[in-house]
Design a protein around this motif. Structure first.
Motif, mmCIF file in Angstrom:
data_model
loop_
_atom_site.group_PDB
_atom_site.id
_atom_site.type_symbol
_atom_site.label_atom_id
_atom_site.label_comp_id
_atom_site.label_asym_id
_atom_site.label_seq_id
_atom_site.Cartn_x
_atom_site.Cartn_y
_atom_site.Cartn_z
ATOM 1 N N THR A 102 0.848 -1.186 0.000
ATOM 2 C CA THR A 102 0.000 0.000 0.000
ATOM 3 C C THR A 102 0.883 1.234 0.000
ATOM 4 O O THR A 102 1.968 1.245 0.574
ATOM 5 C CB THR A 102 -0.949 0.030 1.217
ATOM 6 O OG1 THR A 102 -0.171 -0.071 2.400
ATOM 7 C CG2 THR A 102 -1.950 -1.107 1.159
ATOM 8 N N THR A 103 0.398 2.284 -0.646
ATOM 9 C CA THR A 103 1.138 3.541 -0.684
ATOM 10 C C THR A 103 0.735 4.393 0.504
ATOM 11 O O THR A 103 -0.233 4.096 1.199
ATOM 12 C CB THR A 103 0.830 4.317 -1.986
ATOM 13 O OG1 THR A 103 -0.541 4.718 -1.962
ATOM 14 C CG2 THR A 103 1.114 3.477 -3.218
ATOM 15 N N GLY A 104 1.458 5.465 0.720
ATOM 16 C CA GLY A 104 1.138 6.386 1.810
ATOM 17 C C GLY A 104 -0.213 7.056 1.633
ATOM 18 O O GLY A 104 -0.826 7.501 2.592
ATOM 19 N N GLN A 105 -0.694 7.113 0.377
ATOM 20 C CA GLN A 105 -1.986 7.733 0.107
ATOM 21 C C GLN A 105 -3.121 6.719 0.093
ATOM 22 O O GLN A 105 -4.249 7.046 -0.221
ATOM 23 C CB GLN A 105 -1.962 8.471 -1.238
ATOM 24 C CG GLN A 105 -1.018 9.630 -1.293
ATOM 25 C CD GLN A 105 0.420 9.188 -1.544
ATOM 26 O OE1 GLN A 105 0.671 8.168 -2.146
ATOM 27 N NE2 GLN A 105 1.364 9.965 -1.037
ATOM 28 N N GLY A 106 -2.822 5.465 0.409
ATOM 29 C CA GLY A 106 -3.858 4.437 0.462
ATOM 30 C C GLY A 106 -4.035 3.663 -0.828
ATOM 31 O O GLY A 106 -4.917 2.810 -0.920
ATOM 32 N N GLY A 107 -3.228 3.924 -1.834
ATOM 33 C CA GLY A 107 -3.301 3.170 -3.084
ATOM 34 C C GLY A 107 -2.578 1.843 -2.955
ATOM 35 O O GLY A 107 -1.959 1.539 -1.932
ATOM 36 N N ILE A 108 -2.659 1.067 -4.004
ATOM 37 C CA ILE A 108 -2.005 -0.245 -4.013
ATOM 38 C C ILE A 108 -1.052 -0.300 -5.198
ATOM 39 O O ILE A 108 -1.427 0.032 -6.320
ATOM 40 C CB ILE A 108 -3.054 -1.370 -4.124
ATOM 41 C CG1 ILE A 108 -3.943 -1.389 -2.882
ATOM 42 C CG2 ILE A 108 -2.381 -2.717 -4.316
ATOM 43 C CD1 ILE A 108 -5.113 -2.349 -2.978
#
Length: 182
Positions: A102-108
């Protein structure tokens, strides 16, 4: 590469255009405002920085993903310095798995995991033909990729492009105001 490419994928033109225009809209007014406000930094210095930043962004957005019978490679234009962004290549038989993060922005995002080096290589997700890229990865590695989706949908960049165009209109007004008040 020793064999001919099966496919070459580039970053989506919508993404490239949006990011370039966003960069321009965020930086273009700065030299005008610096001159108008008598800022301690020279407008010429700002123009130089903006130009160098634009060249760096153009190079980073020149990323290509090249697939052939032996490997997957991510390359950048020859003129683009590798210390800013270096490419990579990984042979198909070296790929052990695709791991989700997961990214820091909530993406994958997904990373190729190498068998030998146990290193991780980011799966390029902003390319035109992403589903075809994933299909070829499945064919070459045997890894199940049915759950893999692009990081962002085109409509997200379209919305960002629309707001960026509005920002450019505001920039034009700001620059006009700054230059006519001098």
């Amino acid at each position: 590469m020793s064999s001919d490419p099966i496919a070459t994928f580039r970053i989506s033109p919508l993404i490239r255009l949006t990011l370039l225009l966003l960069y321009i809209s965020l930086t273009l007014p700065l030299p005008f405002l610096a001159k108008f406000t008598d800022a301690p930094i020279s407008p010429n210095f700002l123009w130089l920085g903006i130009g160098l930043g634009l060249i760096a962004l153009w190079g980073a957005l020149g990323e290509k993903v090249i697939l052939n019978d032996e490997q997957i490679s991510v390359v950048y234009p020859h003129w683009f310095p590798s210390f800013l962004r270096s490419g990579w290549s990984l042979s198909w038989n070296e790929i052990k798995d695709l791991k989700l993060r997961t990214t820091g922005q909530g993406g994958i995002v997904y990373y190729f995991i190498s068998q030998e080096k146990d290193a991780a290589y980011l799966l390029p997700m902003r390319v035109v033909g992403f589903s075809r890229l994933v299909k070829i990865v499945t064919e070459k590695t045997g890894i199940d990729t049915t759950d893999i989706r692009p990081l962002s949908q085109p409509w997200m960049y379209l919305i960002l492009l629309i707001f960026t165009l509005f920002l450019l209109l505001i920039d034009a007004w700001t620059i006009w105001t700054a230059t006519t008040q001098l």
